[in-house]
Design a protein around this motif. Structure first.
Motif, PDB file in Angstrom:
ATOM      1  N   UNK A   1       0.745  -1.233   0.062  1.00 24.71           N
ATOM      2  CA  UNK A   1       0.002  -0.069   0.093  1.00 24.71           C
ATOM      3  C   UNK A   1       0.959   1.410  -0.119  1.00 24.71           C
TER       4      UNK A   1
ATOM      5  N   UNK B   1       2.274  -4.860  -2.353  1.00 23.07           N
ATOM      6  CA  UNK B   1       0.843  -5.143  -3.049  1.00 23.07           C
ATOM      7  C   UNK B   1       0.113  -3.628  -3.139  1.00 23.07           C
ATOM      8  N   UNK B   2      -0.419  -3.464  -3.993  1.00 22.47           N
ATOM      9  CA  UNK B   2      -1.467  -2.385  -4.067  1.00 22.47           C
ATOM     10  C   UNK B   2      -0.647  -1.038  -4.120  1.00 22.47           C
TER      11      UNK B   2
ATOM     12  N   UNK C   1      -4.219   5.888  -3.614  1.00 25.33           N
ATOM     13  CA  UNK C   1      -4.401   7.355  -2.986  1.00 25.33           C
ATOM     14  C   UNK C   1      -5.056   8.253  -4.293  1.00 25.33           C
TER      15      UNK C   1
ATOM     16  N   UNK D   1      -0.184  -5.951  -7.240  1.00 24.46           N
ATOM     17  CA  UNK D   1      -1.203  -4.959  -7.749  1.00 24.46           C
ATOM     18  C   UNK D   1      -1.393  -3.669  -7.707  1.00 24.46           C
ATOM     19  N   UNK D   2      -1.710  -2.972  -8.495  1.00 29.57           N
ATOM     20  CA  UNK D   2      -1.646  -1.602  -8.680  1.00 29.57           C
ATOM     21  C   UNK D   2      -3.083  -0.722  -8.521  1.00 29.57           C
ATOM     22  N   UNK D   3      -3.024   0.155  -7.834  1.00 27.24           N
ATOM     23  CA  UNK D   3      -4.373   1.294  -7.784  1.00 27.24           C
ATOM     24  C   UNK D   3      -4.578   1.616  -9.298  1.00 27.24           C
ATOM     25  N   UNK D   4      -6.046   1.666  -9.548  1.00 28.37           N
ATOM     26  CA  UNK D   4      -6.509   1.677 -10.889  1.00 28.37           C
ATOM     27  C   UNK D   4      -5.864   3.152 -11.720  1.00 28.37           C
TER      28      UNK D   4
ATOM     29  N   UNK E   1      -7.897  -1.255   1.863  1.00 30.31           N
ATOM     30  CA  UNK E   1      -7.618  -0.109   0.811  1.00 30.31           C
ATOM     31  C   UNK E   1      -7.709  -0.709  -0.597  1.00 30.31           C
ATOM     32  N   UNK E   2      -7.228  -1.855  -1.116  1.00 29.73           N
ATOM     33  CA  UNK E   2      -7.105  -2.220  -2.020  1.00 29.73           C
ATOM     34  C   UNK E   2      -8.374  -3.196  -2.480  1.00 29.73           C
TER      35      UNK E   2
ATOM     36  N   UNK F   1     -11.439  -2.783  -3.727  1.00 29.17           N
ATOM     37  CA  UNK F   1     -12.463  -2.513  -4.564  1.00 29.17           C
ATOM     38  C   UNK F   1     -11.630  -2.203  -5.697  1.00 29.17           C
ATOM     39  N   UNK F   2     -10.368  -2.415  -5.796  1.00 31.82           N
ATOM     40  CA  UNK F   2      -9.777  -1.994  -7.211  1.00 31.82           C
ATOM     41  C   UNK F   2     -10.228  -2.871  -8.316  1.00 31.82           C
ATOM     42  N   UNK F   3     -10.235  -1.968  -9.111  1.00 30.37           N
ATOM     43  CA  UNK F   3     -10.950  -2.671 -10.472  1.00 30.37           C
ATOM     44  C   UNK F   3     -12.618  -2.550 -10.557  1.00 30.37           C
TER      45      UNK F   3
ATOM     46  N   UNK G   1     -12.952   5.575  -3.180  1.00 29.54           N
ATOM     47  CA  UNK G   1     -11.446   5.604  -3.557  1.00 29.54           C
ATOM     48  C   UNK G   1     -10.576   4.778  -2.405  1.00 29.54           C
ATOM     49  N   UNK G   2     -11.053   5.212  -1.183  1.00 30.79           N
ATOM     50  CA  UNK G   2     -10.150   4.680  -0.126  1.00 30.79           C
ATOM     51  C   UNK G   2     -10.329   3.285   0.001  1.00 30.79           C
TER      52      UNK G   2
ATOM     53  N   UNK H   1     -10.318   1.420  -2.929  1.00 29.62           N
ATOM     54  CA  UNK H   1      -9.736   1.004  -3.909  1.00 29.62           C
ATOM     55  C   UNK H   1     -10.511   1.164  -5.136  1.00 29.62           C
ATOM     56  N   UNK H   2     -12.005   1.515  -4.916  1.00 35.58           N
ATOM     57  CA  UNK H   2     -12.898   1.695  -6.267  1.00 35.58           C
ATOM     58  C   UNK H   2     -12.553   3.011  -6.805  1.00 35.58           C
TER      59      UNK H   2
END
Ligand code: SF4
Lengths: 199, 469
Positions: free
Chosen positions: A14, A71-72, A76, A98-101, B196-197, B199-201, B227-228, B230-231
């Motif tokens: 993170x 990860x991730x 932010x 993984x990466x944040x979108x 915090x990840x 909801x990614x994607x 977004x917090x 992950x979405x």
């Protein structure tokens, strides 16, 4: 896009964009000079001197093109200053599980490869680096392969369009502007009913 | 033939497809583009280099909030770099003919506060902004998400965005919140639950009786922090509350157009039988006031709980993250969080700076004094909210309690405008991020609701509002 490099590790999950580049450096109106601000609060002492034990302050890291994190990565904010700072420092790829979108999108637009590996490969690479700290890894976007001597042959996924843009150096905005007729047709069709802001 | 049941997310998406070409993401039309000073200058430079105009200045709005001070507006912006950035947006807005709610404008405010407040944000729209909390606008049933500066340039130039479809994620919240538990606690609980990840994607759709029961402002608080978890976006299907909120606002449709719009908006619900890629159920009755203890918004817990122990975490990287977070926060594993001494309380940000938030804080502070050891800052989200709060006399309640009443802006949410913690200081903050240094280098943030923040200001320590005498 194909390169070999040593690996710079920052093993934390993170890692957020406020760490990658703190908000106070976002007051700039240009894209320049951000490489020195990369991971600023982890990298410098209060008096501005380098923290000797922080990896980005080593010559080895400065010569490296690959950042290897937990990860991730990039969660932010939407700040594109994050990939700007990473590429200006010299990185061409970040490896994570993984990466944040938004970070991922921003990276691809700046020729920074967000390279996703499985937890298993992540672990294998950590172990390999423990045995050989100067390990050279190879990244090839064309064949979507990521390898190191004695390691597995890893195939990574990358969106086909993003890959095409990276390899052919496509200007995405130029590409979108070629859709003028379709955009105009959409506007003509829709504004009569739904969008009440349109003048 | 009946069409396939769709979620509201799919409906809004389908309505905005301009073009779909083999091997490329969809080209999506953008109905509303909000612009602020921090993530736009390089995009405008890009337009100049290309010799391209802003395609739809009528669908684009600018304001200043992030690097803008919250000191009296009669004072100049003292930071020369921030002043240049603010001046640059004014120049860009003028040159490209975009409406601009500037530093001295009576409508200035945080970008995610002024959009809804002026009726710019409407159901079924696609809304983008170079800011990750754009999800806030999803409270109206809009598909709203943050974009980077290259994408800002793309939208300015074409009013469209190349975008891959996200997965859908239903966040169902059923039941009734207990007294002292708020919308902020729902979203902090979600972040704690899925991480915090988590909801990614994905795009969240918030459903269930507890979401329906929320006011529009409370729904904005929930959507804001999608977004917090992950979405990229989070939305709530519009209903009568949505329409009532919008009616009569400056940019909302009027007369016949209003009726037409409402009829369209009513179609924006998830069809029976539509499926989501993921889902989660949250029991509203069991929620407690939440607080974060760590350095990301997923590190949260009930305010009555004790700080978790890294020794109980199995994954080695996760354990290390938690250990590092506790070191940064200066907290011990197993200690209670209530009673932790604090230095600053911040009520504000696009998460909790609206009238209902200020009223909630004032309700707690009325007739009481903040602890002399705590600096308490109350920062309205917009100049309009500031005027309204003053008309209700809330400013007097805050001042009488010993709190600062400031001008509109992001303020201590982001520490790039002069409002910030000093190294080592603790804050209870109603904002949305507790990352290391987010509120100032070395600063340590506990995220919570306005009620918890106000109660903590009075006691000088982290305080469960329900225990206040
Ligand atoms: S208040 Fe904070 S989160 Fe919201 S837009 Fe401003 S800086 Fe971003």
């Amino acid at each position: 896009m194909k390169f070999e490099s040593t690996v710079t590790q920052i093993q934390a999950d993170n890692i957020d964009t406020d760490q990658i580049i703190p908000a106070r450096f976002l007051k700039t109106i240009s894209k320049d000079g951000l490489g020195d601000q990369l991971f600023f609060d982890w990298r410098y002492n209060a008096d501005g001197s380098h923290k000797a034990d922080f990896i980005l302050n080593t010559d080895k890291a400065k010569a490296s093109k690959v950042l290897f994190a937990g990860d991730n990565f990039g969660c932010g904010s939407s700040r594109e200053h994050a990939p700007w700072a990473l590429t200006q420092y010299g990185f061409q790829a970040v490896i994570s599980t993984s990466f944040a979108d938004i970070f991922k999108q921003n990276s691809l637009k700046n020729r920074l490869l967000p390279l996703v590996v499985s937890k298993e490969v992540h672990q294998q690479l950590r172990e390999a680096l423990e045995a050989i700290p100067d390990l050279q890894v190879s990244v090839d976007v064309e064949t979507q392969t990521f390898t190191w001597p004695g390691g597995p042959a890893v195939t990574f996924t990358i969106d086909a369009f993003a890959k095409h843009c990276l390899l052919a150096g496509v200007d995405e905005i130029g590409y979108v502007l070629q859709h003028e007729a379709e955009i105009a047709a959409y506007e003509a069709k829709r504004f009569s009913t739904l969008n009440t802001l349109a003048s | 033939m009946p069409s396939k049941p769709r979620t509201i997310i799919e409906k809004v998406w389908d309505n905005h497809i301009v073009a779909e070409r083999e091997g490329a993401p969809s080209l999506l039309f953008i109905d509303l583009h909000l612009v602020h000073e921090v993530t736009s200058p390089q995009a405008f430079s890009g337009l100049r280099q290309r010799g391209v105009k802003v395609r739809r200045p009528d669908l684009t709005f600018c304001t200043v909030d992030h690097s803008t001070p919250t000191t009296p507006r009669s004072l100049p912006i003292v930071d020369p770099i921030a002043a240049t950035q603010v001046a640059q947006l004014e120049k860009n807005a003028q040159e490209f003919g975009i409406p601009y709610f500037g530093f001295q404008n009576r409508d200035q405010g945080i970008v995610h506060v002024i959009g809804p407040e002026n009726g710019l944000t409407q159901p079924g729209m696609t809304v983008v902004c170079g800011d990750s909390h754009t999800a806030t606008h999803g409270a109206f049933g809009a598909l709203a998400f943050g974009i980077g500066t290259s994408e800002v340039e793309m939208v300015l130039a074409s009013q469209t965005l190349l975008q891959k479809k996200s997965k859908s994620y239903e966040v169902r919240v059923e039941g009734t919140l207990k007294p002292g538990v708020t919308a902020k606690d729902i979203i902090l609980a979600l972040c704690a639950k899925i991480g915090i990840g988590g909801g990614t994607g994905c795009v969240f759709e918030y459903t269930g009786s507890a979401i329906r029961a929320l006011s529009m402002e409370e729904r904005m608080t929930v959507c804001n922090m999608s977004i917090e978890a992950g979405a990229r976006a989070g939305l709530v299907a519009p209903d009568e509350k949505t329409f009532e909120y919008l009616k009569g606002r400056r940019f909302a449709p009027k007369g016949e157009k209003w009726d037409e719009a409402v009829a369209k908006w009513k179609e924006l619900v998830t069809d029976e039988g539509a499926t989501y890629d993921h889902s989660i159920l949250i029991d509203a009755d069991s929620l407690e006031p939440m607080i974060t203890f760590g350095t990301n918004p997923g590190m949260g817990m009930a305010i009555s709980a004790n700080v978790p122990d890294p020794a109980n975490v199995t994954d080695s990287l996760e354990r290390e993250s938690l250990r590092k977070a506790l070191v940064y926060m200066g907290l011990q594993a197993g200690q209670p969080i209530a009673g932790q001494k604090i230095d600053v309380v911040f009520v504000g940000s696009c998460t909790n700076s609206r009238m209902s938030d200020l009223r909630a804080a004032a309700g707690v502070l009325k007739g009481r004094k903040v602890s002399p050891s705590v600096r308490t800052m109350i920062v309205p989200g917009s100049q309009e909210i500031k005027r309204q709060a003053e008309a209700e006399g809330l400013d007097q309640i805050f001042k009488d309690a010993g709190a600062e009443w400031r001008e509109a802006g992001c303020s201590m949410c982001i520490a790039m405008n002069g409002d910030q913690l000093t190294p080592g200081q603790y804050s209870v903050s109603t904002s949305n991020r507790n990352f290391e240094g987010r509120q100032g280098k070395g600063g340590r943030t506990f995220l919570a609701s306005p009620q918890t923040a106000a109660a903590s200001a009075i006691m000088g320590v982290v305080t469960d509002v329900r225990t206040l005498a």
